[in-house]
Design an enzyme around this catalytic site. Sequence first.
Site, mmCIF file in Angstrom:
data_model
loop_
_atom_site.group_PDB
_atom_site.id
_atom_site.type_symbol
_atom_site.label_atom_id
_atom_site.label_comp_id
_atom_site.label_asym_id
_atom_site.label_seq_id
_atom_site.Cartn_x
_atom_site.Cartn_y
_atom_site.Cartn_z
ATOM 1 N N LYS A 174 0.717 4.642 6.711
ATOM 2 C CA LYS A 174 0.007 5.477 5.740
ATOM 3 C C LYS A 174 0.483 6.909 5.895
ATOM 4 O O LYS A 174 1.083 7.282 6.894
ATOM 5 C CB LYS A 174 -1.513 5.439 5.984
ATOM 6 C CG LYS A 174 -2.137 4.059 6.059
ATOM 7 C CD LYS A 174 -2.204 3.364 4.744
ATOM 8 C CE LYS A 174 -2.855 1.985 4.919
ATOM 9 N NZ LYS A 174 -2.725 1.173 3.740
ATOM 10 N N SER A 191 0.800 -1.230 0.000
ATOM 11 C CA SER A 191 0.000 0.000 0.000
ATOM 12 C C SER A 191 0.831 1.276 0.000
ATOM 13 O O SER A 191 0.311 2.347 -0.291
ATOM 14 C CB SER A 191 -0.964 0.022 1.192
ATOM 15 O OG SER A 191 -0.271 0.237 2.392
#
Length: 193
Positions: free
Chosen positions: A98, A62
Site C-alpha cells: 500500500k 488493490s
Amino acid sequence: METKRAERPTLEQLNRELDRRNHRTAYGRAMRGTIWTLVVVSAVAIICSTFFFSVLQIQGTSMEPNLEDEQLVVASKAKQFNTGDIIAFYYNNKVLLKRAVGFPGDWINIDENGNVFVNGEQLDEPYVQEKTLGQCDIKLPYQVPDGRWFVLGDHRATSVDSRSKVIGTVAKEQVIGKIVFRIWPLSKFGRIE
C-alpha cells in the site's frame, strides 16, 4: 610356449590419451569452479535478501493500475518513508502493498469525493485514477497513532487498507520495506515511483 609381447603405443595414441586426461582434469576443475561460484552467489543473494532487500510477487488488484497481479517487485529494507511511497508489510501471514500517506501524529481526512487530506492539506495523488471514499469504517478525521503509518491502496474502490478497522494502521514491526523496483514482466522493468 610363446609369449606375446605387448605392442608399444604409437606417439599419436599417447598424445590422444594425454589429451583425454588433460580434458578430464580441465572439466573437473571447471565443474568445481562452477559449483563454487554458485555457492558464493547463493550465499550473497541470501545475505542481501535478509539484510537489504526482498523480492515479492504482487497478489491482487488493490494497487492497480501501477502494480498488477503476478508482477515481481523488489523492496528495500528501508524503515524511513515519504508520503506516497509504496511499502510492503505483513498482515495475517500475508504480505500487503500500500502507499504510505500518513505518519505518526498526522491527521487524515478523506472527503466524499475520495480526496485525501493530511494535516489539512490535500495530497497530490497522480497515481490514483479513480478517487473514492471506498470501504471506510473509521471516524474521520483520524489521527495516526505513534509508531504507526496510515496506508491506502491505489485502486481505492476495492482496496482494504487503513480506512478499514480490518487492516487499520501499520506498525513499524510489520513493515518489510519500500517498493523500489519492478523486475517482472520485463516489458515493465524499471524503478517504481
